[in-house]
Write an enzyme that holds these catalytic residues in place. Structure first.
Site, PDB file in Angstrom:
ATOM      1  N   GLU A 102       3.810  16.309  -8.943  1.00 38.45           N
ATOM      2  CA  GLU A 102       4.795  16.579  -9.699  1.00 38.45           C
ATOM      3  C   GLU A 102       4.762  17.984 -10.264  1.00 38.45           C
ATOM      4  OE1 GLU A 102       3.714  13.259 -11.838  1.00 38.45           O
ATOM      5  OE2 GLU A 102       3.216  14.478 -13.609  1.00 38.45           O
ATOM      6  N   CYS A 139      -6.924  14.566  -9.120  1.00 42.75           N
ATOM      7  CA  CYS A 139      -8.021  15.585  -9.527  1.00 42.75           C
ATOM      8  C   CYS A 139      -9.285  14.833  -9.532  1.00 42.75           C
ATOM      9  CB  CYS A 139      -7.898  15.939 -11.048  1.00 42.75           C
ATOM     10  SG  CYS A 139      -8.857  17.359 -11.628  1.00 42.75           S
ATOM     11  N   SER A 186      -9.173  24.930 -21.009  1.00 47.25           N
ATOM     12  CA  SER A 186      -9.120  23.591 -21.452  1.00 47.25           C
ATOM     13  C   SER A 186     -10.400  23.136 -22.566  1.00 47.25           C
ATOM     14  CB  SER A 186      -8.673  22.643 -20.509  1.00 47.25           C
ATOM     15  OG  SER A 186      -7.599  22.654 -19.997  1.00 47.25           O
ATOM     16  N   LEU A 187     -10.534  23.616 -23.439  1.00 49.34           N
ATOM     17  CA  LEU A 187     -11.753  23.219 -24.230  1.00 49.34           C
ATOM     18  C   LEU A 187     -11.979  21.858 -24.906  1.00 49.34           C
ATOM     19  CD1 LEU A 187     -14.064  25.356 -24.590  1.00 49.34           C
ATOM     20  CD2 LEU A 187     -13.306  25.487 -26.996  1.00 49.34           C
ATOM     21  N   CYS A 229       0.518  15.682 -17.947  1.00 47.88           N
ATOM     22  CA  CYS A 229       0.218  16.247 -16.587  1.00 47.88           C
ATOM     23  C   CYS A 229      -0.335  14.759 -15.754  1.00 47.88           C
ATOM     24  CB  CYS A 229      -1.157  17.003 -16.657  1.00 47.88           C
ATOM     25  SG  CYS A 229      -2.622  16.896 -16.178  1.00 47.88           S
TER      26      CYS A 229
END
Ligand code: SAH
Ligand code: SF4
Length: 357
Positions: free
Chosen positions: A95, A123, A225-226, A344
């Protein structure tokens, strides 16, 4: 699978096309004609490149395929955030999200159109809050499958895309070579001609690959991305932190900033009672100041089946105020995609769940 075994022509750089055409005894300007057909006129078949001699078209068709992405579903309407679900040639679903009038997130405030692209099917990193990691990892996307997301959206909407963020499904730096190739095609004047400063790659913190990226002569933006300012918090929600802990990550960021002379952005999802305390805000400020980084706060987007929630609006504002009081440039995302499952991996997950129901 159609065209199995052939490389897609949209994964080649112009220099590689030139070599191929040289093999076909063609002058090098032919490569420019091919890229014009691919990225400006957006033809869907090599045979439609009518200013190439038939023998060249046949030669190219013998060696390369030309992919087109099938749109399975679109959510959202014109002028709002729209989400596109694509079916790849092998049946996998991915997507992308189109965000109009992007607020001051990764560039200056404007009415530009941003596309958020996927880089992998699924992922492998399994962040506890993320829909993309829920079903594990299937495979890397090839460069053309990344570029095609943008082309397909431009075709479907008839609108030019000016910003690309690598924040869809997947971990871009775990698919390093294909992502870099896609970036070169998106950025090149002969390709989609989107300026490097309008391209942002987001990573969950693959420290060695951040160092590797620092060595690439690219002016793209990098977002980290912390999502937690201490190892305790990151370990709770991001398994990657056990491999590359905060110290290793921040030291890779130091290196990146020094080497590339680019500013970083920290992304920080606000999750109620997990990472939204005043203490986390103060520690986050320290990390951001050390790197002269900006912070984008993103209220968590609920994923069905996962236990996390976004903090109250008050808590969000308080977290933002703490960062600002510490002198850190920070924004709080006013959610746009909330209504259409825009976080996401969510649309794909929902579609697959419905199919199995
Ligand atoms: N794998 C990369 C890029 C894709 S995720 C990364 O993790 O950075 C893009 C961003 O969306 C990341 O910052 C990620 O943490 C965030 N994200 C994932 N799930 C989310 C959710 N449910 N709500 C809000 N942001 C989410
Ligand atoms: Fe993968 Fe990024 Fe989702 Fe983590 S947040 S599971 S790294 S896509």
């Amino acid at each position: 699978m159609k065209n199995a075994g052939k490389i897609d022509i949209k994964s080649l750089l112009i220099s590689e096309l030139q070599e191929e055409l040289c093999d076909l005894a063609q002058p090098s300007y032919r490569a420019g004609q091919v890229t014009e057909w691919l990225y400006k006129k957006r033809v869907d078949a090599i045979d439609k490149m009518t200013n190439l001699p038939q023998s060249v078209r046949t030669g190219l068709t013998g060696k390369f395929s030309l992919s087109n992405m099938d749109i399975v579903r679109v959510l959202g309407v014109v002028d709002t955030t729209r989400k596109f679900l694509f079916r790849l040639a092998d049946g996998n679903l991915i997507e992308s999200v189109l965000i109009p009038a992007s607020p001051a997130l990764y560039g200056e405030k404007s009415d530009r159109r941003t596309v958020c692209v996927s880089t992998q099917v699924g992922c492998a990193y399994g962040c506890k809050f993320c829909a993309s990691g829920l079903e594990g990892f299937s495979r890397n996307l090839r460069a053309n499958e990344i570029v095609d997301q943008i082309i397909a959206i431009e075709r479907a909407t008839n609108e030019k895309i000016d910003n690309v963020v690598f924040m869809g499904m997947g971990e871009p730096l775990a698919n390093f070579e294909n992502v870099l190739r896609a970036i070169r095609i998106v950025n090149a004047p002969w390709g989609l001609a989107i300026g490097a400063r309008r391209i942002t790659v987001s990573t969950s913190g693959l420290a060695p690959q951040i160092r590797k990226l620092a060595g690439e002569p690219l002016q793209i933006r990098l977002a980290i991305s912390l999502h937690g300012a201490t190892n305790d918090v990151r370990n709770q929600i991001m398994p990657i932190n056990r491999r590359y802990n905060l110290e290793k990550l921040l030291s890779a960021c130091d290196y990146y900033v020094a080497r590339s002379k680019q500013r970083l952005t920290f992304e920080y999802i606000l999750i109620a009672d997990v990472n939204d305390s005043d203490q986390q805000a103060r520690l986050l400020s320290g990390h951001a100041r050390r790197l002269a980084a900006k912070v984008n706060l993103i209220p968590y987007n609920a994923v069905s089946g996962l236990p996390w929630a976004r903090p109250s609006a008050n808590r969000q504002e308080k977290f933002l105020a703490t960062l600002r009081a510490e002198g850190v440039p920070a924004t709080l995302r006013r959610e746009k995609g909330h209504d259409i499952e825009a976080a996401c991996g969510q649309l794909r997950l929902q579609t697959k769940q419905a199919a199995h129901a």
